[in-house]
Write a protein that holds these residues in place. Structure first.
Motif, mmCIF file in Angstrom:
data_model
loop_
_atom_site.group_PDB
_atom_site.id
_atom_site.type_symbol
_atom_site.label_atom_id
_atom_site.label_comp_id
_atom_site.label_asym_id
_atom_site.label_seq_id
_atom_site.Cartn_x
_atom_site.Cartn_y
_atom_site.Cartn_z
ATOM 1 N N GLN A 76 -16.526 18.803 1.702
ATOM 2 C CA GLN A 76 -16.993 20.125 2.084
ATOM 3 C C GLN A 76 -16.581 21.122 1.013
ATOM 4 O O GLN A 76 -15.406 21.289 0.701
ATOM 5 C CB GLN A 76 -16.402 20.540 3.426
ATOM 6 C CG GLN A 76 -16.991 21.860 3.887
ATOM 7 C CD GLN A 76 -17.033 21.990 5.392
ATOM 8 O OE1 GLN A 76 -16.084 21.612 6.066
ATOM 9 N NE2 GLN A 76 -18.135 22.502 5.928
ATOM 10 N N VAL A 77 -17.588 21.768 0.417
ATOM 11 C CA VAL A 77 -17.328 22.693 -0.679
ATOM 12 C C VAL A 77 -17.310 24.132 -0.163
ATOM 13 O O VAL A 77 -16.508 24.949 -0.586
ATOM 14 C CB VAL A 77 -18.389 22.525 -1.788
ATOM 15 C CG1 VAL A 77 -18.147 23.504 -2.915
ATOM 16 C CG2 VAL A 77 -18.368 21.106 -2.332
ATOM 17 N N ILE A 78 -18.221 24.441 0.789
ATOM 18 C CA ILE A 78 -18.248 25.787 1.362
ATOM 19 C C ILE A 78 -18.210 25.638 2.878
ATOM 20 O O ILE A 78 -18.886 24.774 3.448
ATOM 21 C CB ILE A 78 -19.513 26.541 0.918
ATOM 22 C CG1 ILE A 78 -19.427 26.805 -0.581
ATOM 23 C CG2 ILE A 78 -19.657 27.858 1.665
ATOM 24 C CD1 ILE A 78 -20.691 27.298 -1.173
ATOM 25 N N PRO A 107 -10.675 31.143 -7.544
ATOM 26 C CA PRO A 107 -10.169 30.120 -8.461
ATOM 27 C C PRO A 107 -11.267 29.133 -8.858
ATOM 28 O O PRO A 107 -12.245 28.972 -8.129
ATOM 29 C CB PRO A 107 -9.077 29.419 -7.648
ATOM 30 C CG PRO A 107 -9.350 29.765 -6.222
ATOM 31 C CD PRO A 107 -10.041 31.083 -6.222
ATOM 32 N N SER A 108 -11.127 28.478 -9.989
ATOM 33 C CA SER A 108 -12.135 27.483 -10.387
ATOM 34 C C SER A 108 -12.196 26.383 -9.371
ATOM 35 O O SER A 108 -11.168 25.983 -8.835
ATOM 36 C CB SER A 108 -11.822 26.789 -11.691
ATOM 37 O OG SER A 108 -11.447 27.563 -12.642
ATOM 38 N N GLY A 109 -13.391 25.911 -9.140
ATOM 39 C CA GLY A 109 -13.571 24.783 -8.231
ATOM 40 C C GLY A 109 -13.586 25.170 -6.781
ATOM 41 O O GLY A 109 -13.541 24.306 -5.910
ATOM 42 N N CYS A 110 -13.687 26.486 -6.461
ATOM 43 C CA CYS A 110 -13.684 26.885 -5.059
ATOM 44 C C CYS A 110 -15.090 26.921 -4.497
ATOM 45 O O CYS A 110 -15.293 27.246 -3.341
ATOM 46 C CB CYS A 110 -12.997 28.228 -4.876
ATOM 47 S SG CYS A 110 -13.971 29.616 -5.467
ATOM 48 N N GLY A 111 -16.088 26.606 -5.307
ATOM 49 C CA GLY A 111 -17.451 26.501 -4.786
ATOM 50 C C GLY A 111 -18.342 27.678 -5.142
ATOM 51 O O GLY A 111 -19.394 27.865 -4.530
ATOM 52 N N LYS A 112 -17.987 28.452 -6.162
ATOM 53 C CA LYS A 112 -18.793 29.619 -6.518
ATOM 54 C C LYS A 112 -20.159 29.203 -7.071
ATOM 55 O O LYS A 112 -21.187 29.742 -6.667
ATOM 56 C CB LYS A 112 -18.045 30.480 -7.550
ATOM 57 C CG LYS A 112 -16.679 30.958 -7.071
ATOM 58 C CD LYS A 112 -15.992 31.854 -8.070
ATOM 59 C CE LYS A 112 -15.650 31.185 -9.398
ATOM 60 N NZ LYS A 112 -14.762 30.020 -9.300
ATOM 61 N N SER A 113 -20.135 28.244 -7.993
ATOM 62 C CA SER A 113 -21.416 27.805 -8.565
ATOM 63 C C SER A 113 -22.285 27.156 -7.507
ATOM 64 O O SER A 113 -23.515 27.299 -7.514
ATOM 65 C CB SER A 113 -21.180 26.823 -9.710
ATOM 66 O OG SER A 113 -20.483 27.450 -10.754
ATOM 67 N N THR A 114 -21.640 26.445 -6.596
ATOM 68 C CA THR A 114 -22.388 25.827 -5.495
ATOM 69 C C THR A 114 -23.079 26.905 -4.673
ATOM 70 O O THR A 114 -24.278 26.801 -4.369
ATOM 71 C CB THR A 114 -21.418 25.025 -4.607
ATOM 72 O OG1 THR A 114 -20.733 24.078 -5.416
ATOM 73 C CG2 THR A 114 -22.151 24.317 -3.491
ATOM 74 N N LEU A 115 -22.342 27.954 -4.365
ATOM 75 C CA LEU A 115 -22.899 29.069 -3.602
ATOM 76 C C LEU A 115 -24.090 29.681 -4.337
ATOM 77 O O LEU A 115 -25.111 30.027 -3.735
ATOM 78 C CB LEU A 115 -21.795 30.113 -3.403
ATOM 79 C CG LEU A 115 -22.042 31.208 -2.376
ATOM 80 C CD1 LEU A 115 -22.357 30.601 -1.016
ATOM 81 C CD2 LEU A 115 -20.805 32.087 -2.277
HETATM 82 N N1 ADP Z 1 -23.494 17.972 -6.667
HETATM 83 C C1 ADP Z 1 -22.210 17.830 -6.286
HETATM 84 N N2 ADP Z 1 -21.787 16.682 -5.721
HETATM 85 C C2 ADP Z 1 -20.501 16.533 -5.342
HETATM 86 N N3 ADP Z 1 -19.558 17.459 -5.489
HETATM 87 C C3 ADP Z 1 -19.904 18.619 -6.051
HETATM 88 C C4 ADP Z 1 -21.240 18.871 -6.488
HETATM 89 N N4 ADP Z 1 -21.294 20.107 -7.006
HETATM 90 C C5 ADP Z 1 -20.056 20.616 -6.904
HETATM 91 N N5 ADP Z 1 -19.229 19.729 -6.320
HETATM 92 C C6 ADP Z 1 -17.807 19.952 -6.052
HETATM 93 O O1 ADP Z 1 -17.674 21.198 -5.464
HETATM 94 C C7 ADP Z 1 -16.510 21.849 -5.928
HETATM 95 C C8 ADP Z 1 -16.821 23.248 -6.347
HETATM 96 O O2 ADP Z 1 -17.624 23.236 -7.488
HETATM 97 P P1 ADP Z 1 -18.247 24.554 -8.110
HETATM 98 O O3 ADP Z 1 -19.155 25.159 -7.119
HETATM 99 O O4 ADP Z 1 -18.812 24.203 -9.415
HETATM 100 O O5 ADP Z 1 -16.944 25.460 -8.279
HETATM 101 P P2 ADP Z 1 -16.710 26.777 -9.143
HETATM 102 O O6 ADP Z 1 -18.012 27.228 -9.683
HETATM 103 O O7 ADP Z 1 -16.114 27.753 -8.161
HETATM 104 O O8 ADP Z 1 -15.738 26.436 -10.216
HETATM 105 C C9 ADP Z 1 -15.926 21.000 -7.033
HETATM 106 O O9 ADP Z 1 -14.794 20.331 -6.535
HETATM 107 C C10 ADP Z 1 -17.023 20.009 -7.341
HETATM 108 O O10 ADP Z 1 -16.461 18.751 -7.635
#
Ligand code: ADP
Ligand code: MG
Lengths: 273, 304
Positions: free
Chosen positions: B42-44, B62-70
């Motif tokens: 679960q990322v978000i 912080p890095s890896g908290c799911g910002k790019s995912t959002l």
């Molecule tokens: N397509 C994906 N499949 C599996 N895990 C993912 C995927 N995209 C992102 N993640 C995980 O989601 C977490 C957050 O990633 P990301 O959104 O890139 O963070 P941020 O941009 O805040 O640094 C990371 O731990 C990453 O491993």
């Protein structure tokens, strides 16, 4: 101003080095070939090769021979025919396989089975399948470039950064527009590389095919450079064998260089600033 | 410092500026997971916030908290596992021209010159009009790239690439601009220059902007509203209104008392989140972290 620049680039350090290297190579070759006369024993390998001066003399004699030029003409024609056919069929095929999963699924397996077969293994089958010898040589030449071009185009198009598609899409691109202005230019460097490699293979293949098939039906030296070499061998003219070999070297070099120039012109963003 | 704002009035007067739509994005109880079963991540988790109209909303975490995912969810490249995202009350189901994303790394087309990159959007929509060509000139000028219009991206510096990318996005007049750490990896000087270029562009139109970063100074310099993210799975921990005057200039922003107060507040929340991730839920580790922070607090008072 321009002539000064030209002189400067012609006599640049790297060009000078290349000229000296070739000259030294020719001298060593000459000495090696004449070792039997001069030192009383033939040097291994090179002692049985005609010396460059003799080759030059033979070449000079051939310059006025229409048969020699006919060989050039025939081989070049076959290479161009096979190569252009490979580009015309191979580039769209590779691109289409890259963008369409279903098509890829249908075509790729058979493609991968046929790809490892060396073009020369196709020669006998090709002679049987095609009505004329000319067509069978062209076909084998085509195969030489075809697989290389397809695999390069496919690989290039598949490795395009997905963010390019996302950007294009969010700026309102239609699918056709994405293909034309993203997929095509992004694949262009791979098309250039695939074509250059394919061109090299084409020259290898055409010469061998001409030797095996006996030169496309025409008698004498009209059957291409491959047949020219074979004929010289049968006729015992070792100088002419070397002339034929060097001719192929020159032809391949010129073709590759032209392609590289054209490729550089088509992909200006890859140039050094 | 503000060379970019001086010679633009001349170009501006004869270029009709496009009308900017006051749009708003609402993120409602959004969750996103990747993988399934044992490998589910679960990322978000149940994340809600609003990207308010005509404001520059900055998200820091912080890095890896799911910002790019959002951001991929906002852009419509991916779909949330639960919850909804609405643009002006309409649910987002896929990518659209109304939202434009500027990515973490440059996504300029290397095979097009700076000018052609900027004109990509208008040409794609068959809007290669006089007005858009004028707008391209104006934007080139505005981001300081007029002299580099015929260069290809690999021939530009990192900062120039980012500016070209801003211009390429702006020309499409999106309702919402979404930027994912666009200035990451730039050196300090070009970064500060970029902040001024970018906030200048924003102040001109007050288009709704959503900007993601990990840099606290960048966040405070740019933001109208600051959203602070938790650790993964991402949630908005805190919202701070950054009511510093505009136009913002480096010369005064970081001397402002309010700016310093916001920075302290934001840092203390970020620090707590960072500690949580460091201890990672293990009792021993969290005890260690607690003891350590007590000790450093004691050391600080001793110094004074
Ligand atoms: N397509 C994906 N499949 C599996 N895990 C993912 C995927 N995209 C992102 N993640 C995980 O989601 C977490 C957050 O990633 P990301 O959104 O890139 O963070 P941020 O941009 O805040 O640094 C990371 O731990 C990453 O491993
Ligand atoms: Mg990120």
């Amino acid at each position: 101003m321009i002539s000064k620049r030209l002189t400067k680039s012609l006599f640049s350090r790297s060009n000078l080095r290349a000229v000296i290297a070739i000259f030294v190579f020719l001298v060593l070759w000459e000495v090696g070939s004449r070792s039997k006369d001069w030192f009383g024993f033939p040097m291994p390998w090179v002692g049985h090769v005609p010396p460059p001066t003799a080759v030059l003399v033979a070449w000079y004699g051939l310059l006025g021979d229409p048969g020699y030029w006919q060989s050039w003409y025939m081989s070049t024609l076959r290479v161009l025919a096979g190569f252009l056919a490979a580009m015309v069929i191979g580039i769209p095929l590779g691109l289409f396989m890259a963008v369409n999963k279903t098509f890829h699924g249908i075509v790729f397996p058979s493609f991968e089975v046929l790809r490892p077969i060396p073009p020369l293994a196709w020669v006998p089958a090709s002679i049987i399948f095609w009505p004329t010898q000319e067509l069978s040589i062209a076909f084998v030449t085509f195969l030489g470039a075809f697989f290389t071009i397809v695999i390069n185009v496919l690989g290039g198009a598949k490795s395009i950064d997905p963010r390019f598609f996302q950007s294009a899409q969010s700026m309102g691109s239609s699918q056709w527009d994405v293909f034309r202005r993203v997929v095509l230019p992004a694949t262009l460097p791979s098309i250039v590389v695939g074509s250059a490699v394919g061109m090299g293979i084409t020259w290898e293949v055409v010469v061998a095919a001409e030797m095996i098939s006996g030169g496309g039906g025409t008698t004498g030296s009209g059957g291409g450079l491959g047949f020219f070499i074979w004929n010289s061998y049968v006729g015992g003219s070792y100088e002419q064998i070397v002339v034929g070999m060097i001719s192929i070297g020159i032809a391949g070099f010129v073709c590759s260089e032209l392609l590289r120039k054209l490729g550089g012109y088509l992909t200006p963003w890859l140039r050094k600033r | 410092m503000n060379a970019n704002t001086q010679n633009q009035s001349a170009v501006m007067s004869d270029t009709p500026k496009p009308v900017v739509k006051p749009s708003e994005i609402q993120v409602k109880n959004v969750s996103k997971s990747y993988g399934a079963g044992l490998f589910e991540k679960q990322v978000i988790k149940d994340c809600s916030f609003t990207i308010e109209r005509n404001k520059l909303t900055v998200m820091i975490g912080p890095s890896g908290c799911g910002k790019s995912t959002l951001i991929r969810l906002l852009a419509g490249f991916e779909k949330p596992t639960a919850g909804t995202i609405e643009l002006d009350g309409k649910r987002i189901t896929g990518p659209g021209r109304d939202r434009l994303v500027v990515f973490q790394e440059s996504a300029l087309f290397p095979w097009m010159t700076t000018h052609d990159n900027i004109m990509y959007g208008p040409k794609a929509r068959r809007e290669n009009t006089k007005q858009n060509r004028g707008l391209a000139e104006y934007l080139l000028e505005k981001v300081g790239l007029s002299a580099f219009r015929a260069k290809y991206p690999p021939q530009l510096s990192g900062g120039m690439q980012r500016r070209a990318e801003l211009a390429r996005a702006m020309i499409n007049n999106p309702d919402v601009m979404i930027l994912d750490e666009p200035f990451r990896g730039l050196d300090c000087m070009s970064k500060e220059l970029m902040w001024e270029y970018y906030s200048g562009l924003f102040e001109e139109s007050h288009r709704t902007n959503f900007f993601v970063t990990t840099d606290i100074d960048e966040a405070i310099f740019l933001a109208d509203r600051l959203l602070i993210m938790s650790n993964i799975p991402g949630q908005v921990r805190e919202t701070i209104e950054v009511d510093l005057p505009r136009p913002r200039r480096l010369a005064f922003v970081f001397d402002d008392d309010r700016a310093i107060a916001v920075k302290m507040e934001a840092l203390s929340i970020l620090h707590k989140e960072a500690m949580k991730s460091f201890s990672g839920g293990s009792k021993a580790a969290s005890d260690f972290v607690e003891a350590y922070s007590k000790r450093s607090a004691a050391a600080e008072t001793a110094e004074q």
